[in-house]
Design a protein around this motif. Structure first.
Motif, PDB file in Angstrom:
ATOM      1  N   ASP A  24       0.785  -1.511   0.154  1.00 11.57           N
ATOM      2  CA  ASP A  24       0.212  -0.031  -0.287  1.00 11.57           C
ATOM      3  C   ASP A  24       0.780   1.383  -0.206  1.00 11.57           C
ATOM      4  N   PRO A  26       0.782   4.948   1.040  1.00  6.15           N
ATOM      5  CA  PRO A  26      -0.439   5.728   1.399  1.00  6.15           C
ATOM      6  C   PRO A  26      -0.699   7.794   0.977  1.00  6.15           C
ATOM      7  N   LEU A  27      -1.557   7.689   1.054  1.00  7.60           N
ATOM      8  CA  LEU A  27      -1.848   9.280   0.845  1.00  7.60           C
ATOM      9  C   LEU A  27      -1.520   9.887   1.477  1.00  7.60           C
ATOM     10  N   GLN A  32      -6.232  12.509   5.088  1.00  9.38           N
ATOM     11  CA  GLN A  32      -7.118  11.721   3.879  1.00  9.38           C
ATOM     12  C   GLN A  32      -6.570  11.177   3.937  1.00  9.38           C
ATOM     13  N   GLU A  33      -5.649  10.616   4.748  1.00  2.00           N
ATOM     14  CA  GLU A  33      -4.977   9.359   4.380  1.00  2.00           C
ATOM     15  C   GLU A  33      -5.659   8.182   6.064  1.00  2.00           C
ATOM     16  N   GLN A  37      -7.939   5.909   6.030  1.00  3.43           N
ATOM     17  CA  GLN A  37      -8.110   4.667   7.078  1.00  3.43           C
ATOM     18  C   GLN A  37      -9.991   3.393   7.484  1.00  3.43           C
ATOM     19  N   ARG A  69      -8.756   4.860  -1.752  1.00  6.30           N
ATOM     20  CA  ARG A  69      -7.290   5.994  -1.703  1.00  6.30           C
ATOM     21  C   ARG A  69      -7.483   7.249  -3.546  1.00  6.30           C
TER      22      ARG A  69
END
Length: 165
Positions: A24, A26-27, A32-33, A37, A69
């Motif tokens: 993955d 992450p942003l 935003q992440e 989540q 995402r």
């Protein structure tokens, strides 16, 4: 030759397994992440079915995380992301499906079953025992006559209740 054939036969199932999901990414925005989540926790993995996509190692779960995402990065709201997942995979993809006509039985069925069971127990507990009517004097006399005659024979294998056996 036999060893080579056995090795190929035994390695077949191992090669047929689903490939591991790519890691993955992450942003960039922590906000935003965090939103992504939070959505991962309420979305069911369509392969594992008992795990959220946040916990699932399945490849499809990785694809779903990546899709979520991407949608968040393009500015989609959380509800829009969930609506898109329901459109793609159905209501089952959410751990808490929406209340609508098609899901009433899912939402209210257990309570309805408990209510029906409680009513059945209540009715059963309130029922009175059936009282047996006593024999009339005429019926008592006829029974005594029948017992006096030898038309009713005792069972030869039966024993008296207090005969010492």
């Amino acid at each position: 030759m036999v060893i080579l054939l056995a090795a190929l036969t035994l390695s077949g199932p191992a090669l047929a397994q689903e490939p591991a999901a790519p890691p993955d990414r992450p942003l960039a925005s922590p906000g935003q992440e965090a939103r992504a989540q939070a959505i991962f926790e309420v979305v069911r993995c369509v392969v594992c079915q008992h795990e959220s996509i946040a916990d699932s190692p399945a490849g499809i779960a990785g694809d779903m995380r990546r899709l979520i995402r991407e949608q968040i990065a393009t500015g989609a709201t959380d509800q829009a992301v969930r609506d898109d997942l329901v459109r793609r995979y159905g209501d089952y993809v959410l751990f808490t499906p929406p209340v609508r006509t098609g899901t009433w039985l899912l939402w209210f069925g257990p309570a309805l079953l408990a209510l029906i069971g409680g009513l059945a127990l209540f009715v059963f507990a309130r029922r009175k025992a059936v009282e047996t009517a006593l024999l009339s004097p005429d019926e008592e006399r006829r029974l005594a006559d029948l017992l006096q005659r030898e038309t009713v024979r005792p069972d030869p294998d039966a024993s008296a209740p207090h005969d010492g056996r």
